[in-house]
Enzyme design. Structure first.
Site, PDB file in Angstrom:
ATOM      1  N   ASN A 178       5.751   6.737 -10.770  1.00 27.32           N
ATOM      2  CA  ASN A 178       4.321   6.941 -10.729  1.00 27.32           C
ATOM      3  C   ASN A 178       4.063   8.420 -11.048  1.00 27.32           C
ATOM      4  O   ASN A 178       4.950   9.210 -11.378  1.00 27.32           O
ATOM      5  CB  ASN A 178       3.498   6.610  -9.443  1.00 27.32           C
ATOM      6  CG  ASN A 178       4.098   7.470  -8.082  1.00 27.32           C
ATOM      7  OD1 ASN A 178       4.788   8.554  -8.556  1.00 27.32           O
ATOM      8  ND2 ASN A 178       3.653   7.228  -7.036  1.00 27.32           N
TER       9      ASN A 178
ATOM     10  N   HIS B  41      -3.147   0.942  -9.818  1.00 29.55           N
ATOM     11  CA  HIS B  41      -3.441   0.955  -8.457  1.00 29.55           C
ATOM     12  C   HIS B  41      -3.766  -0.532  -8.057  1.00 29.55           C
ATOM     13  O   HIS B  41      -4.616  -0.810  -7.062  1.00 29.55           O
ATOM     14  CB  HIS B  41      -4.520   1.791  -7.722  1.00 29.55           C
ATOM     15  CG  HIS B  41      -4.171   3.259  -8.205  1.00 29.55           C
ATOM     16  ND1 HIS B  41      -5.039   4.176  -7.921  1.00 29.55           N
ATOM     17  CD2 HIS B  41      -2.960   3.957  -8.566  1.00 29.55           C
ATOM     18  CE1 HIS B  41      -4.673   5.461  -8.296  1.00 29.55           C
ATOM     19  NE2 HIS B  41      -3.245   5.191  -8.532  1.00 29.55           N
TER      20      HIS B  41
END
Length: 616
Positions: free
Chosen positions: A143, A551
């Protein structure tokens, strides 16, 4: 080699104290690369055999799975198996500033997610890339390293359907995982009590040079002129406001869950990690509705069964956990019947998919070339971020906004500042990371040829729309169907448009007025012919240009009407839990990696409590 590695670490600690000397920049970079390439980093892969038996089997070594496996192995007489479909994180994962090159590699599941017809027309084939980490650490290893806990009200809302998940309860677990290294918050009497310096996950702020500091000050001051409060941190007592973000790296290394929880335990005898082990089915005794093991494909291609005396814990993530459950007979009746899968439990698996979609805006700054050079120089530093970045949260005052996300921010803002002449890099990211079409990306990059730009992302934090994850077939190697469901509720569009109109004030602030800053008109498919800068135009723009900040959560939600209970046990199935972002009943305010790690920590304690043992 171990002696050399120890010496390098000791030398690095000394250098850190004098690292601002210019000539040390490249030396520090070299030492960071050396650490990333060290051959004694990660746990060895356990040679798994058909019929092997363990107390717990954890499926997925990601943001939550690595934590829960690590914490369960603290009980010395529990034998814990951690299964990971990928391998070790590569150097590009370990080095803090090189995350952007991991997409579409062997370390990425490389999924595509579908947008509804008429949505996302500026994307090729109406789909976006849904990058998911396929390695130890999962998404915490690929990420963009932003650390955001969320708003206290997020968790108080969780507790309405899942008692025990209120803010006061989860704060303990945030502090348990944190090793906060940012002294600006630790020394602040108003917020120091919220942080810990004793956890495994290193939290810092990115290192800056003078140019980055100047950019941050300019942007944050502009936000203040727009009415947004300057905060010491958006993880502090207040969330509404702007600041520089906290990140999950320090001392030249990304602090993924692989780094923080697995690497230090590589010699722990009762924690066994098998890599390149893909779980394709949960073994369930249908007459007793009890999970007792999993079927695994090994790197060799061999299929084996391994067994759990106590529990199977699925931590495969928001996309792969529902896929695995459905393939194992746990899911919506209509989907299981469609694929002729014997139903073990009729549960809303895969439903309630929530994601943070974002609307991108491009603002020009001053002309010039020096900013690109500065961006190159900062990436030569340890603990850096490739570009200056600012973040924040705000609520909108529109009439439709008042009863939505009460007590929480509506919008998260990310601003990254790119120097002039980096247009080829901008174009590359636009096409390969977000899957925008060439017309959109060319109009994006043209603005950056002679001007610095601010790429401002307006993230819709609490969408009312829902998507769904479905299995494509009974073949476990087929990618799942990911329906993002953006803007199925039109109030989401209206809130996003309000956010765009608020952000137009950016070019009216002192600095951007001075340099002639402007909002760039991008080439957006589906919006041709609509008068520019009207409400109708921005309504179209929001729908056409929406993309994901990656997300996804909620597909195995907690709650009586969800998939798992408040202790994360799958309803009506003994010996089976889910521990990952899929259990969130509602998406949090901000990046979801920190809440997912918190879930891993809390789940481990709940499991120990259920078996009447406790450690730490």
């Amino acid at each position: 080699m171990e002696i050399v590695y120890t010496f390098a670490n000791t030398f690095l600690s000394f250098i850190q104290s004098v690292r601002d000397l210019p000539w040390l920049s490249w030396l520090l970079r070299y030492l960071s690369i050396y650490q990333a390439l060290s051959p004694v980093e990660w746990p060895a892969s356990y040679d798994l055999k058909d019929g092997d038996t363990f107390d717990f089997i954890v499926v997925g070594a990601g943001s939550a799975g690595a934590i829960v496996a690590s914490r369960l192995s603290e009980i010395y007489n529990w034998k814990v198996l951690l299964l990971e479909a990928g391998g070790n994180p590569p150097p590009a994962s370990v080095l803090p500033s090189t995350f952007a090159i991991l997409s579409h590699t062997e370390y990425d599941w490389n999924y595509k997610a579908d947008l509804d017809n008429g949505t996302g027309q500026s994307h090729v084939a109406g789909s976006i890339y849904m990058s998911r980490g396929k390695m130890l650490g999962g998404c915490s290893s690929n990420n963009y390293e932003i650390y955001a806990r969320g708003a206290p009200q997020d968790f108080d809302d969780w507790s309405k359907v899942a008692p025990g998940w209120d803010w006061n309860s989860v704060l303990y677990y945030y502090k348990k995982l944190e090793n906060m290294t940012d002294h600006t918050v630790l020394e602040d009497p108003n917020s120091s009590y919220l942080y810990s310096t004793h956890g495994p996950v290193a939290i810092s702020r990115p290192k800056q040079n003078q140019y980055f500091e100047k950019v941050d000050e300019t942007v944050l001051a502009s936000y203040e002129e727009m009415g947004l409060k300057r905060l010491l941190s958006t993880n502090g007592p207040e969330i509404l406001g702007v600041s520089r973000p906290h990140v999950t790296f320090a001392n030249g290394r990304r602090s993924s869950t692989a780094e923080a929880y697995l690497r230090p335990l590589r010699d722990r005898r009762n924690l066994l990690v098998t890599k390149y082990a893909r779980v394709i089915k949960i073994l369930i005794k249908s007459n007793r509705r009890k999970a007792y093991g999993v079927q695994v494909q090994l790197k060799t291609g061999q299929f084996i069964n391994v067994f759990a005396k106590l529990e199977v814990i699925v931590s495969a993530g928001t996309i792969d956990t529902p896929k695995l459950l459905m393939l194992s007979g746990i899911g919506p009746k209509e989907i299981l019947q469609k694929h002729n899968i014997k139903m073990v439990a009729d549960l809303p698996v895969g439903k309630n998919l929530q994601d943070h979609n974002l609307t991108p805006l491009i603002f020009t700054g001053k002309k010039g070339f020096h900013t690109a050079i500065q961006n190159v120089l900062i990436t030569a530093e340890l603990d850096s971020y490739p570009v200056p970045i600012q973040t924040g949260f705000f609520r909108l005052n529109c009439s439709i906004c008042q009863n939505i996300a009460v007590g929480k921010p509506h919008i998260q803002i990310f601003n990254i500042h790119a120097g002039a002449t980096v247009a080829p890099g901008v174009l590359f990211g636009c096409r390969t990371v977000t899957n925008y079409n060439k017309n959109y990306c060319y109009s994006f990059s043209r603005a950056n040829v002679l001007h610095e730009i601010d790429v401002t992302s307006l993230v819709l934090l609490h969408p009312l729309s829902r998507g769904q994850v479905k299995i494509r077939s009974t073949n476990p190697f087929d990618d799942p169907i990911i329906e993002l469901g953006y803007f199925r509720n039109k109030q989401d569009v209206m809130i996003a448009v309000e956010a765009v109109q608020f952000m137009m004030k950016f070019t009216e602030t002192s600095y951007y007025k001075k340099v002639g800053g402007r909002l760039v008109k991008l080439d957006v498919d589906g919006c041709q012919g609509i008068p520019y800068n009207t409400y109708e135009y921005w309504y179209c723009y929001v729908i056409s240009s929406a993309t994901s900040i990656l997300h996804p959560v909620g597909t195995c939600a907690m709650g009586r009407n969800g998939v798992v209970n408040e202790r994360l046990k799958v309803h009506n199935i003994d010996g089976l839990r889910v521990v990952d972002a899929s259990v969130m009943p509602l998406i949090t305010s901000g990046n979801t990696n920190a809440p997912t790690m918190m879930i891993g920590e809390k789940a481990a304690d709940m499991i120990k409590e259920d078996y009447k043992v406790f450690y730490g």
